[in-house]
Write a protein that holds these residues in place. Structure first.
Motif, PDB file in Angstrom:
ATOM      1  N   GLY A  24       0.845  -1.178   0.000  1.00 33.49           N
ATOM      2  CA  GLY A  24       0.000   0.000   0.000  1.00 33.49           C
ATOM      3  C   GLY A  24       0.883   1.231   0.000  1.00 33.49           C
ATOM      4  N   ILE A  25       0.367   2.315  -0.521  1.00 28.99           N
ATOM      5  CA  ILE A  25       1.098   3.580  -0.532  1.00 28.99           C
ATOM      6  C   ILE A  25       0.372   4.520   0.421  1.00 28.99           C
ATOM      7  CG2 ILE A  25       1.837   5.548  -1.916  1.00 28.99           C
ATOM      8  CD1 ILE A  25       1.991   3.666  -4.325  1.00 28.99           C
ATOM      9  N   ASN A  26       1.089   5.012   1.423  1.00 25.46           N
ATOM     10  CA  ASN A  26       0.506   5.893   2.420  1.00 25.46           C
ATOM     11  C   ASN A  26       0.721   7.338   1.981  1.00 25.46           C
ATOM     12  OD1 ASN A  26      -0.720   6.827   4.692  1.00 25.46           O
ATOM     13  ND2 ASN A  26       1.027   6.469   6.032  1.00 25.46           N
ATOM     14  N   GLY A  27      -0.269   7.906   1.334  1.00 28.10           N
ATOM     15  CA  GLY A  27      -0.187   9.270   0.821  1.00 28.10           C
ATOM     16  C   GLY A  27       0.054   9.260  -0.673  1.00 28.10           C
ATOM     17  N   PHE A  28      -0.618  10.172  -1.369  1.00 24.75           N
ATOM     18  CA  PHE A  28      -0.477  10.238  -2.818  1.00 24.75           C
ATOM     19  C   PHE A  28      -0.083  11.640  -3.247  1.00 24.75           C
ATOM     20  CE2 PHE A  28      -2.101   8.989  -7.160  1.00 24.75           C
ATOM     21  CZ  PHE A  28      -1.264   7.905  -7.290  1.00 24.75           C
ATOM     22  N   ASP A  50       2.203  -5.621  -6.181  1.00 28.22           N
ATOM     23  CA  ASP A  50       0.782  -5.411  -6.444  1.00 28.22           C
ATOM     24  C   ASP A  50       0.327  -4.313  -5.490  1.00 28.22           C
ATOM     25  OD1 ASP A  50      -1.893  -5.570  -7.034  1.00 28.22           O
ATOM     26  OD2 ASP A  50      -2.164  -7.597  -6.248  1.00 28.22           O
ATOM     27  N   VAL A  51       0.063  -3.116  -6.018  1.00 28.34           N
ATOM     28  CA  VAL A  51      -0.394  -2.009  -5.181  1.00 28.34           C
ATOM     29  C   VAL A  51      -1.879  -2.230  -4.920  1.00 28.34           C
ATOM     30  CG1 VAL A  51      -0.662   0.481  -4.959  1.00 28.34           C
ATOM     31  CG2 VAL A  51       1.339  -0.446  -6.129  1.00 28.34           C
ATOM     32  N   VAL A  52      -2.214  -2.581  -3.691  1.00 27.47           N
ATOM     33  CA  VAL A  52      -3.590  -2.931  -3.358  1.00 27.47           C
ATOM     34  C   VAL A  52      -4.365  -1.758  -2.775  1.00 27.47           C
ATOM     35  CG1 VAL A  52      -3.107  -5.378  -3.083  1.00 27.47           C
ATOM     36  CG2 VAL A  52      -2.915  -3.855  -1.113  1.00 27.47           C
ATOM     37  N   GLY A  53      -3.676  -0.676  -2.427  1.00 27.48           N
ATOM     38  CA  GLY A  53      -4.383   0.467  -1.894  1.00 27.48           C
ATOM     39  C   GLY A  53      -3.491   1.682  -1.768  1.00 27.48           C
ATOM     40  N   VAL A  54      -4.145   2.844  -1.814  1.00 21.91           N
ATOM     41  CA  VAL A  54      -3.475   4.111  -1.585  1.00 21.91           C
ATOM     42  C   VAL A  54      -4.289   4.848  -0.523  1.00 21.91           C
ATOM     43  CG1 VAL A  54      -2.807   6.330  -2.571  1.00 21.91           C
ATOM     44  CG2 VAL A  54      -2.581   4.249  -3.942  1.00 21.91           C
ATOM     45  N   VAL A  55      -3.624   5.249   0.553  1.00 21.78           N
ATOM     46  CA  VAL A  55      -4.301   5.955   1.637  1.00 21.78           C
ATOM     47  C   VAL A  55      -4.007   7.444   1.491  1.00 21.78           C
ATOM     48  CG1 VAL A  55      -4.487   6.237   4.130  1.00 21.78           C
ATOM     49  CG2 VAL A  55      -4.021   3.974   3.155  1.00 21.78           C
ATOM     50  N   ASP A  56      -5.044   8.222   1.224  1.00 20.54           N
ATOM     51  CA  ASP A  56      -4.918   9.672   1.166  1.00 20.54           C
ATOM     52  C   ASP A  56      -6.308  10.257   1.279  1.00 20.54           C
ATOM     53  OD1 ASP A  56      -4.644  12.420   0.350  1.00 20.54           O
ATOM     54  OD2 ASP A  56      -2.689  11.877  -0.462  1.00 20.54           O
ATOM     55  N   MET A  57      -6.553  10.980   2.333  1.00 12.98           N
ATOM     56  CA  MET A  57      -7.885  11.512   2.608  1.00 12.98           C
ATOM     57  C   MET A  57      -8.089  12.911   2.033  1.00 12.98           C
ATOM     58  SD  MET A  57      -9.183   9.011   4.209  1.00 12.98           S
ATOM     59  CE  MET A  57     -10.624   9.607   5.059  1.00 12.98           C
ATOM     60  N   SER A  58      -7.095  13.469   1.350  1.00  6.94           N
ATOM     61  CA  SER A  58      -7.148  14.876   0.986  1.00  6.94           C
ATOM     62  C   SER A  58      -8.013  15.203  -0.229  1.00  6.94           C
ATOM     63  CB  SER A  58      -5.733  15.409   0.758  1.00  6.94           C
ATOM     64  OG  SER A  58      -5.148  14.766  -0.354  1.00  6.94           O
ATOM     65  N   THR A  59      -8.281  14.247  -1.094  1.00  2.85           N
ATOM     66  CA  THR A  59      -9.034  14.565  -2.311  1.00  2.85           C
ATOM     67  C   THR A  59      -9.740  13.324  -2.843  1.00  2.85           C
ATOM     68  OG1 THR A  59      -8.908  15.740  -4.416  1.00  2.85           O
ATOM     69  CG2 THR A  59      -7.097  14.240  -3.918  1.00  2.85           C
ATOM     70  N   ASP A  60     -10.235  13.390  -4.054  1.00  2.00           N
ATOM     71  CA  ASP A  60     -10.993  12.277  -4.631  1.00  2.00           C
ATOM     72  C   ASP A  60     -10.241  11.636  -5.792  1.00  2.00           C
ATOM     73  OD1 ASP A  60     -11.325  14.044  -6.776  1.00  2.00           O
ATOM     74  OD2 ASP A  60     -13.346  14.587  -6.189  1.00  2.00           O
ATOM     75  N   ALA A  61     -10.803  10.559  -6.319  1.00  5.88           N
ATOM     76  CA  ALA A  61     -10.153   9.783  -7.376  1.00  5.88           C
ATOM     77  C   ALA A  61      -9.946  10.589  -8.646  1.00  5.88           C
ATOM     78  CB  ALA A  61     -10.967   8.519  -7.671  1.00  5.88           C
ATOM     79  N   GLU A  62     -10.892  11.463  -8.979  1.00  5.17           N
ATOM     80  CA  GLU A  62     -10.762  12.259 -10.202  1.00  5.17           C
ATOM     81  C   GLU A  62      -9.523  13.157 -10.152  1.00  5.17           C
ATOM     82  OE1 GLU A  62     -13.660  12.013  -8.506  1.00  5.17           O
ATOM     83  OE2 GLU A  62     -14.875  10.860  -9.933  1.00  5.17           O
ATOM     84  N   TYR A  63      -9.292  13.772  -8.990  1.00  6.19           N
ATOM     85  CA  TYR A  63      -8.127  14.645  -8.868  1.00  6.19           C
ATOM     86  C   TYR A  63      -6.832  13.835  -8.812  1.00  6.19           C
ATOM     87  CZ  TYR A  63      -5.258  18.650  -7.730  1.00  6.19           C
ATOM     88  OH  TYR A  63      -4.296  19.622  -7.772  1.00  6.19           O
TER      89      TYR A  63
END
Length: 87
Positions: A24-28, A50-63
């Protein structure tokens, strides 16, 4: 939270092998995006990692998709970026 997610397509086109290490990647932010880009550019996605997740609460998938496609410092992302509906 957004109901969408990002789907990245790198050079690897087959099924994910059982031996790929799941990470997983903590922050994008810039560093998280650079790490993901390096994984794709080195053809590690789906083969070794295999990147199974990205943790970032700052924005949405489109951005996130926009940021990956058009990085002002590192240039355009060389791989496909698609936004899909959440499963």
């Amino acid at each position: 939270g957004s109901s969408a997610f990002l789907r990245f397509t790198c050079a690897f086109r087959g099924a994910f092998p059982a031996m790929a290490t799941k990470i997983g990647i903590n922050g994008f932010g810039r560093i998280g995006r650079m790490v993901f880009q390096a994984i794709c550019d080195q053809n590690l996605l789906g083969t070794k990692l295999d990147v199974v997740g990205v943790v970032d609460m700052s924005t949405d998938a489109e951005y996130f998709a926009y940021q990956m496609k058009y990085d002002t410092v590192h240039g355009r992302f060389k791989h496909d970026v698609k936004i899909g509906e959440k499963d």
